[in-house]
Design a protein around this motif. Structure first.
Motif, short mmCIF file in Angstrom:
data_model
loop_
_atom_site.label_atom_id
_atom_site.label_comp_id
_atom_site.label_asym_id
_atom_site.label_seq_id
_atom_site.Cartn_x
_atom_site.Cartn_y
_atom_site.Cartn_z
N GLN A 1 0.77 -1.21 -0.13
CA GLN A 1 -0.07 0.05 0.10
C GLN A 1 0.85 1.39 0.00
O GLN A 1 0.41 2.32 -0.86
N PHE B 1 0.49 4.22 -2.85
CA PHE B 1 -0.12 5.45 -2.38
C PHE B 1 0.90 6.68 -2.64
O PHE B 1 0.84 7.83 -2.27
N ASN C 1 4.16 8.71 -9.44
CA ASN C 1 3.29 7.58 -10.04
C ASN C 1 4.02 6.78 -11.14
O ASN C 1 3.47 5.77 -11.70
N GLU D 1 4.45 8.54 1.97
CA GLU D 1 3.96 8.82 0.57
C GLU D 1 4.64 9.61 -0.36
O GLU D 1 4.51 9.56 -1.61
#
Length: 205
Positions: free
Chosen positions: A19, A23, A27, A91
């Motif tokens: 995860q 997140f 990207n 993140e």
């Protein structure tokens, strides 16, 4: 960026690791998972996220260095990040790592700070050492390996991890590339979290 996660029987931590990759604010990521033939629910958990995983294999290996090398050989990214199954990223970790390369054009790898966790609570912080070069010939400096992101060309030029080492394979590799002129850049904005007592803690400074 190729993120490589190696694991074995990591059902209690692998989902949080996955995860933390999904997140990321950055990207453009290739996500590779190398499993050492887990016998618990690790594979089941990994398969539940298969749409987010670029490459996955589960087979026996000769240890962490061997598993890392398998992942590196499968990677296509310009940068490589090694993320073990008892670690997870802030993140913005990948984005901050990319920014660090932009700040220092001579850097071939970047690194930051490591936060140690017990029961999901931070117990202490291991601060990276920007003056590592003066120490690396004598001992492993505070280049917190779980925080490192390196250009793939380092592995192409100077080789993969030495599978003869069950521990300190990170030190041997970092010493090797430093002796060949590689430059690391430290940033306090690069943050990675590690669970106490996990494989990563036993393997790395």
């Amino acid at each position: 960026v190729s993120i490589i996660t190696v694991c074995k029987n990591a059902e209690s931590t692998i989902e949080k690791t996955i995860q933390s990759v999904i997140f990321q604010t950055y990207n453009n990521i290739e996500f590779i998972i190398i499993d050492g033939k887990s016998s618990d629910k690790t594979i089941e958990i990994i398969n539940s996220y298969k749409e987010n995983i670029t490459y996955f294999i589960s087979e026996s290996d000769k240890g962490i260095a061997d598993a890392w090398n398998k992942g590196i050989n499968k990677s296509n990214g310009f940068f490589i990040k090694l993320l073990n199954a008892d670690d997870y990223l802030d993140e913005e970790t990948i984005e901050e790592s990319i920014n660090s390369f932009k700040k220092n054009k001579k850097a071939t790898f970047v690194f930051g700070d490591l936060f140690m966790l017990r029961n999901n609570n931070i117990t202490y912080k291991v601060i990276g050492d920007p003056r590592y070069i003066s120490k690396i010939k004598y001992k492993m400096p505070r280049i917190n390996h779980p925080t490192v992101m390196a250009k793939k060309e380092l592995y192409d030029k100077y080789g993969l991890f030495n599978t003869r080492f069950s521990i300190a394979m990170d030190y041997e590799w970092l010493l090797r590339i430093t002796q060949n002129g590689s430059i690391g850049f430290y940033s306090s904005k690069i943050c990675v979290y590690m669970s106490e007592g996990g494989v990563s803690e036993n393997a790395f400074e």
